[in-house]
Design a protein around this motif. Structure first.
Motif, PDB file in Angstrom:
ATOM      1  N   GLN A 133       0.828  -1.209   0.000  1.00 17.88           N
ATOM      2  CA  GLN A 133       0.000   0.000   0.000  1.00 17.88           C
ATOM      3  C   GLN A 133       0.859   1.256   0.000  1.00 17.88           C
ATOM      4  OE1 GLN A 133      -3.428   0.116  -0.270  1.00 17.88           O
ATOM      5  NE2 GLN A 133      -3.089   2.313  -0.558  1.00 17.88           N
ATOM      6  N   PHE A 134       2.068   1.163   0.566  1.00 19.39           N
ATOM      7  CA  PHE A 134       2.960   2.318   0.574  1.00 19.39           C
ATOM      8  C   PHE A 134       3.341   2.722  -0.853  1.00 19.39           C
ATOM      9  CE2 PHE A 134       4.875   1.326   5.036  1.00 19.39           C
ATOM     10  CZ  PHE A 134       3.643   1.595   5.593  1.00 19.39           C
ATOM     11  N   TYR A 135       3.591   1.725  -1.714  1.00 16.98           N
ATOM     12  CA  TYR A 135       3.912   2.044  -3.103  1.00 16.98           C
ATOM     13  C   TYR A 135       2.762   2.811  -3.755  1.00 16.98           C
ATOM     14  CZ  TYR A 135       7.714  -1.398  -2.749  1.00 16.98           C
ATOM     15  OH  TYR A 135       8.839  -2.097  -2.380  1.00 16.98           O
ATOM     16  N   CYS A 136       1.561   2.343  -3.489  1.00 18.85           N
ATOM     17  CA  CYS A 136       0.387   3.004  -4.058  1.00 18.85           C
ATOM     18  C   CYS A 136       0.263   4.431  -3.535  1.00 18.85           C
ATOM     19  CB  CYS A 136      -0.862   2.185  -3.714  1.00 18.85           C
ATOM     20  SG  CYS A 136      -2.367   2.770  -4.509  1.00 18.85           S
ATOM     21  N   ASN A 137       0.421   4.602  -2.231  1.00 17.80           N
ATOM     22  CA  ASN A 137       0.327   5.938  -1.643  1.00 17.80           C
ATOM     23  C   ASN A 137       1.417   6.868  -2.151  1.00 17.80           C
ATOM     24  OD1 ASN A 137      -1.849   4.985  -0.223  1.00 17.80           O
ATOM     25  ND2 ASN A 137      -0.873   5.033   1.777  1.00 17.80           N
ATOM     26  N   LEU A 138       2.626   6.331  -2.331  1.00 14.78           N
ATOM     27  CA  LEU A 138       3.704   7.148  -2.886  1.00 14.78           C
ATOM     28  C   LEU A 138       3.412   7.531  -4.326  1.00 14.78           C
ATOM     29  CD1 LEU A 138       6.956   5.485  -1.486  1.00 14.78           C
ATOM     30  CD2 LEU A 138       6.253   7.858  -1.172  1.00 14.78           C
ATOM     31  N   ALA A 139       2.871   6.583  -5.100  1.00 20.14           N
ATOM     32  CA  ALA A 139       2.546   6.875  -6.502  1.00 20.14           C
ATOM     33  C   ALA A 139       1.537   8.013  -6.598  1.00 20.14           C
ATOM     34  CB  ALA A 139       1.994   5.620  -7.182  1.00 20.14           C
ATOM     35  N   ILE A 140       0.489   7.936  -5.791  1.00 24.45           N
ATOM     36  CA  ILE A 140      -0.532   8.995  -5.796  1.00 24.45           C
ATOM     37  C   ILE A 140       0.090  10.327  -5.394  1.00 24.45           C
ATOM     38  CG2 ILE A 140      -2.632   9.810  -4.657  1.00 24.45           C
ATOM     39  CD1 ILE A 140      -3.421   6.827  -4.344  1.00 24.45           C
ATOM     40  N   SER A 141       0.915  10.309  -4.350  1.00 23.92           N
ATOM     41  CA  SER A 141       1.514  11.544  -3.845  1.00 23.92           C
ATOM     42  C   SER A 141       2.455  12.168  -4.863  1.00 23.92           C
ATOM     43  CB  SER A 141       2.260  11.264  -2.533  1.00 23.92           C
ATOM     44  OG  SER A 141       1.375  10.791  -1.546  1.00 23.92           O
ATOM     45  N   TYR A 142       3.327  11.353  -5.448  1.00 24.15           N
ATOM     46  CA  TYR A 142       4.248  11.902  -6.444  1.00 24.15           C
ATOM     47  C   TYR A 142       3.500  12.418  -7.676  1.00 24.15           C
ATOM     48  CZ  TYR A 142       8.526  10.357  -4.088  1.00 24.15           C
ATOM     49  OH  TYR A 142       9.580  10.206  -3.200  1.00 24.15           O
ATOM     50  N   ASP A 146       3.477  16.300  -9.142  1.00 28.36           N
ATOM     51  CA  ASP A 146       4.014  16.446 -10.503  1.00 28.36           C
ATOM     52  C   ASP A 146       5.397  15.837 -10.673  1.00 28.36           C
ATOM     53  OD1 ASP A 146       1.745  17.753 -11.517  1.00 28.36           O
ATOM     54  OD2 ASP A 146       2.444  19.675 -10.737  1.00 28.36           O
ATOM     55  N   ASN A 147       5.728  14.871  -9.833  1.00 25.89           N
ATOM     56  CA  ASN A 147       6.962  14.119 -10.034  1.00 25.89           C
ATOM     57  C   ASN A 147       6.557  12.806 -10.707  1.00 25.89           C
ATOM     58  OD1 ASN A 147       9.376  12.663  -9.885  1.00 25.89           O
ATOM     59  ND2 ASN A 147       9.966  13.635  -7.961  1.00 25.89           N
ATOM     60  N   LEU A 148       6.322  12.891 -12.024  1.00 27.61           N
ATOM     61  CA  LEU A 148       5.725  11.778 -12.743  1.00 27.61           C
ATOM     62  C   LEU A 148       6.662  10.576 -12.854  1.00 27.61           C
ATOM     63  CD1 LEU A 148       3.833  13.671 -15.598  1.00 27.61           C
ATOM     64  CD2 LEU A 148       3.107  13.120 -13.273  1.00 27.61           C
ATOM     65  N   LYS A 149       7.950  10.817 -12.898  1.00 29.73           N
ATOM     66  CA  LYS A 149       8.890   9.705 -12.994  1.00 29.73           C
ATOM     67  C   LYS A 149       8.817   8.811 -11.764  1.00 29.73           C
ATOM     68  CE  LYS A 149      13.765   8.669 -13.905  1.00 29.73           C
ATOM     69  NZ  LYS A 149      15.107   9.265 -14.196  1.00 29.73           N
ATOM     70  N   LEU A 150       8.808   9.423 -10.593  1.00 27.52           N
ATOM     71  CA  LEU A 150       8.727   8.639  -9.363  1.00 27.52           C
ATOM     72  C   LEU A 150       7.329   8.058  -9.172  1.00 27.52           C
ATOM     73  CD1 LEU A 150      10.919  10.646  -6.824  1.00 27.52           C
ATOM     74  CD2 LEU A 150      11.411   8.442  -7.892  1.00 27.52           C
ATOM     75  N   ALA A 151       6.307   8.763  -9.649  1.00 27.50           N
ATOM     76  CA  ALA A 151       4.951   8.214  -9.604  1.00 27.50           C
ATOM     77  C   ALA A 151       4.881   6.939 -10.441  1.00 27.50           C
ATOM     78  CB  ALA A 151       3.942   9.242 -10.104  1.00 27.50           C
ATOM     79  N   HIS A 152       5.470   7.000 -11.639  1.00 23.91           N
ATOM     80  CA  HIS A 152       5.490   5.837 -12.529  1.00 23.91           C
ATOM     81  C   HIS A 152       6.228   4.674 -11.880  1.00 23.91           C
ATOM     82  CE1 HIS A 152       7.065   3.547 -16.102  1.00 23.91           C
ATOM     83  NE2 HIS A 152       5.779   3.612 -16.406  1.00 23.91           N
TER      84      HIS A 152
END
Length: 211
Positions: A133-142, A146-152
């Motif tokens: 779930q942390f990966y998901c939460n980080l993806a949403i946050s990034y 507007d940090n799309l690379k880290l969101a991806h």
């Protein structure tokens, strides 16, 4: 022990009566408060449970699990400011408690405090393996920051763990689509449409890929 046995047997009213007797005879007996709160919550007496758990914190201010239980009760009452306060206190006592970190991360995302969520999780992952779930939460946050690379990167990390979660599939598919990752977008949309065939928006996007 008798009250705890009643609690395990889901005989909540009996457990509540005995825990209350114990509290009246020895208010400083900190161990009883989480169990009394649990029994009250099980009988849908959320406000009473919340008050009991707050009482417990006045007796034992260094019990991170008690802060967690109090925060969860606050969330059920939509007291998000109080929940945040209790979770942050619990996190200070035990920064390694994954339940508190996850609950706090979820709350940061809910409140759209994306920078705080990234700071929290990046601090945690220095010494721990992440809950999916942390990966998901980080993806949403990034993504929101507007940090799309880290969101991806984090959507890709979350992907194997949420293959049966319709909400995640659509959210991630839309992100991949906007990011230009057509292969992953198509894959997740295909899974999503099989699960939610009545979602016309998703079906239309999938048809675009097929065309």
């Amino acid at each position: 022990e008798t009250a705890f046995t009643y609690l395990q047997l889901k005989e909540y009213d009996q457990a509540i009566d005995i825990f209350k007797e114990l509290r009246d005879s020895d208010p400083q007996y900190a161990t009883l408060y989480p169990y009394l709160g649990q029994a009250l919550e099980a009988t849908n007496k959320i406000e009473d449970a919340y008050k009991v758990l707050q009482e417990g914190l006045s007796v034992d201010q260094y019990n991170e699990k008690l802060y967690l239980a109090t925060a969860r009760a606050a969330l059920k009452l939509s007291e998000t400011d109080d929940a945040l306060k209790y979770l942050q206190e619990g996190n200070k006592i035990d920064p390694d408690d994954i339940e508190i970190v996850l609950e706090l991360s979820n709350l940061f995302v809910f409140r759209e405090d994306f920078e705080e969520n990234v700071k929290l999780l990046n601090t945690y992952i220095e010494n721990h393996e992440l809950d999916p779930q942390f990966y998901c939460n980080l993806a949403i946050s990034y993504d929101k920051l507007d940090n799309l690379k880290l969101a991806h990167k984090n959507y890709l990390a979350a992907k194997p763990y949420f293959e049966d979660n319709a909400d995640f599939l659509k959210e991630a598919a839309l992100f991949f689509r906007e990011y230009g990752d057509k292969d992953n977008s198509y894959e997740l949309l295909s899974r999503y449409v099989k699960m939610q065939p009545n979602d016309e928006e998703a079906a239309f996007m999938l048809e675009e890929y097929l065309d």
